[in-house]
Every structure is written in C-alpha cells, then in structure tokens.
Design an enzyme around this catalytic site. Structure first.
Site, PDB file in Angstrom:
ATOM      1  N   ASP A  41       3.286   4.147   1.335  1.00 29.84           N
ATOM      2  CA  ASP A  41       4.045   4.083   2.651  1.00 29.84           C
ATOM      3  C   ASP A  41       5.430   3.255   2.516  1.00 29.84           C
ATOM      4  OD1 ASP A  41       3.062   1.320   2.034  1.00 29.84           O
ATOM      5  OD2 ASP A  41       2.628   0.655   4.187  1.00 29.84           O
ATOM      6  N   HIS A  86       3.942  -7.176  -4.414  1.00 30.32           N
ATOM      7  CA  HIS A  86       2.837  -6.851  -4.064  1.00 30.32           C
ATOM      8  C   HIS A  86       2.502  -5.501  -4.724  1.00 30.32           C
ATOM      9  CE1 HIS A  86       2.258  -9.490  -0.854  1.00 30.32           C
ATOM     10  NE2 HIS A  86       3.418  -9.266  -0.201  1.00 30.32           N
TER      11      HIS A  86
HETATM   12  C1  BDR Z   1       1.328  -4.725   1.556  1.00 31.78           C
HETATM   13  O1  BDR Z   1       1.884  -4.522   2.850  1.00 31.78           O
HETATM   14  C2  BDR Z   1       3.142  -3.738   2.736  1.00 31.78           C
HETATM   15  O2  BDR Z   1       3.846  -4.504   3.606  1.00 31.78           O
HETATM   16  C3  BDR Z   1       3.827  -3.916   1.483  1.00 31.78           C
HETATM   17  O3  BDR Z   1       4.344  -2.437   1.161  1.00 31.78           O
HETATM   18  C4  BDR Z   1       2.216  -3.899   0.573  1.00 31.78           C
HETATM   19  O4  BDR Z   1       1.623  -2.658   0.518  1.00 31.78           O
HETATM   20  C5  BDR Z   1       1.451  -5.961   1.370  1.00 31.78           C
HETATM   21  O5  BDR Z   1       0.494  -6.756   1.969  1.00 31.78           O
HETATM   22 CA    CA Z   2       3.009  -0.419   0.363  1.00 25.02          CA
END
Ligand code: BDR
Ligand code: CA
Length: 319
Positions: A12, A243
């Site tokens: 995403d 992340h």
């Molecule tokens: C996740 O949430 C999204 O905002 C980031 O892309 C990552 O996949 C981190 O909690």
């Molecule tokens: Ca993500």
C-alpha cells in the site's frame, strides 16, 4: 550460489513500502515477481499509482503491478495520509511522469497464477493490510499449501501498537483478514513493531544513500522528508522507521532476526480491535481454542545496526 527467492510484495505504498520495494529489487538474493496493491496508507487507486511510480524510479517498469482490494473484509478503509503525505509518497512532484496502466490481472489472480507456476517456491510479502491474502485463501484454499511462506510486516507480539495502544496499523486496517491469515495453513512469519518500531534511518543515512544512488536513493531522500517529520513530531524520534523493509530483510537475512514460534490471534471487537495476541514462548494453552491454532513465527528481536547497514549497502548499489 543459493537460489534467488521468488517474492510477490503485496503493498500500500506508502513511503516505507517504496523503501521495501526498491530494496527488494536491488537485492541480489531476490527475484521480484510482481507487486499487488491494496488499500491502506492511501486508497488502492493511489497505492497502485505509487507502486507504478516506484517501478519507474527503480527502472523496472516492466514489473507486473496488479490491483487488489479497495476495502477491507469488514467496514471501510482507513488511510494514513498524515504519515505518508497527501499522495502517500511524500508529495514529491512527479514531473512529467504519467502512470501507465496497471497489469490487467487482479492481485488474487496474479498471486494464484505465480504460485501454480512455481509450487512451493513463491513467498508472499504483505506490507499492507492483509485483505488480498485473505481473499486469495478464500478463492484458492488448496493453493495455500503451495505457497513457500508468508513474511509480513504487521502486528506486535509484546509491544504497544502504533495506531491504537494495542493495534499496529496494517492489522487495524483489516483485522478480520489478519485473523484468517494467522489461522490458515499458510506458514506465516510476523515481522511486527517489536522490531520495526525501533529500527530507524536518519536523514543523514538517506543523504549518504542518495550520494551513491542518485536515482532510487535520490527519490527516497526526497520522499522520506515528510515521514521523518512525522516521527519527529509525533514520536520524538530522530529518524523514520524502516517497517516494511524489515519484512524483506527477514527473507534475505533471517539470521539478523530472533524468530520465535507462537500461535497468533487478532482482537476483533471494541477498543482492542486490531490488536495481535501472541502465545508467549514456552507456554501452551488449550483453553479458548488456542490449542487448535497453527503455530506461526514472529520476530522478537533483531540486529538493528546490521539491518540499517544491509539496507544502506543494498540501496547504494541500486544506481
Ligand atoms: C505499517 O503501516 C504503514 O503505515 C506502513 O507502510 C507499514 O506497512 C507500519 O505500522
Ligand atoms: Ca505498508
């Protein structure tokens, strides 16, 4: 030379998604088969445009980008434009670039096709809400056993949430889908906030990467500005979390992670909605259906400096 790992990134984008995609594309141990998009940080339409843009930035425009779910299994999509910018990609002007059409195959169709073509050899790397993976399980239940593994970014084992006190954002965006994935026959590794919330990169790290890699690295340096601002403003951190990169890193460098086994469940109700609950190490429970769940893996800890170095080194070679 070990075989390259065939992966599909379900994404995403998202600034850290862009980091993860560019990292995977640049890593010699990965054969990136395609991207499938999903609602999450932004709408699936914007996520698809961003995924196509990342492919252009990386110089791999021919990579299939297949559109997935616009909404979670239950309820409505919730976006995080305050984290990733209005367009989900740090609002960096795209200049004369215009998005090409995405691949005509749907996300679920594409995943099924790739798994059938290379049974036991395709790894799914979801770095957004798990809606597409849950739909894949629903439509192709027998193919689950033919997926090599699922290494996802999401959830938290023994760590506070980032979207609510208990929920990590990807899981909160579709808790029902996550519950199905963790309870399924898929072999899942959850790379969650226990590792990713404390694995950060600073503006200086991105400056260094951009000097070695003016293309993808230069793009990331501009895109991460608003992401770094968010972490400074909201969390008092001196850099941004990598992340989604951690999920890809867990495939190419599993030794950098402390992986443990435990059954994983997802809260579906009330203020605990979206929270993940993990069976602690050395405990076994039979009550409340715990014994019936498949054991999965989760990342309890990692060598964070080594993860930072791996990302920087790989990206510096990206051109
Ligand atoms: C996740 O949430 C999204 O905002 C980031 O892309 C990552 O996949 C981190 O909690
Ligand atoms: Ca993500």
């Amino acid at each position: 030379m070990p075989r390259r790992r065939k992966i599909i990134i379900d994404t995403d984008p998202g600034i850290d998604d862009a980091m993860a995609i560019l990292f995977a594309a640049a890593h010699p141990g990965v054969e990136l088969l395609g991207l499938t998009t999903v609602h999450g940080n932004v709408s699936v339409k914007d996520a698809t445009r961003n995924a196509l843009r990342v492919c252009a930035v990386g110089g791999f425009e021919a990579l299939p980008v297949c559109v997935g779910a616009a909404q979670p299994l239950v309820g409505r999509a919730r976006y995080a434009r305050h984290v990733h910018g209005g367009d989900g990609m740090g609002d960096v002007p795209a200049g004369r670039w215009r998005p090409p059409r995405p691949d005509p195959r749907s996300a679920v169709e594409f995943i099924a096709e790739q798994v059938k073509a290379a049974p036991g050899r395709v790894t799914l790397v979801p770095i957004g809400p798990l809606t597409n993976i849950a739909r894949f399980l629903e439509r192709h239940p027998r193919l689950a056993a033919k997926v090599q593994e699922v290494v996802l970014m999401g959830g938290a084992a023994f760590y506070a949430g980032n979207a609510t006190p208990v929920a990590e954002a990807n899981i909160l965006c579709d808790p029902e889908a996550a519950a199905r994935v963790f309870a399924s026959k898929l072999k899942v590794t959850m790379v969650g906030l226990d590792v990713t919330d404390t694995t950060t990169l600073s503006a200086a790290d991105f400056d260094r990467i951009a000097r070695r890699s003016p293309g993808p690295g230069g793009f990331l340096r501009r895109a991460v500005r608003c992401y770094i601002d968010f972490y400074r403003r909201e969390r008092g951190k001196a850099g941004c979390c990598m992340h989604d990169v951690c999920a890809v890193a867990c495939i190419v460098a599993p030794k950098l992670f402390e992986l443990r086994t435990g059954r994983i469940r997802v809260h579906l109700e009330g203020f605990m909605r979206g929270g993940t609950v993990v069976q602690p190490p050395d405990r076994n429970y039979d009550a409340e259906g715990w014994g019936r769940l498949p054991p999965q893996r989760y990342a309890a800890d990692a060598d964070r400096p080594a993860l930072r170095r791996l990302f920087s080194k790989t990206m510096a070679a990206a051109g």
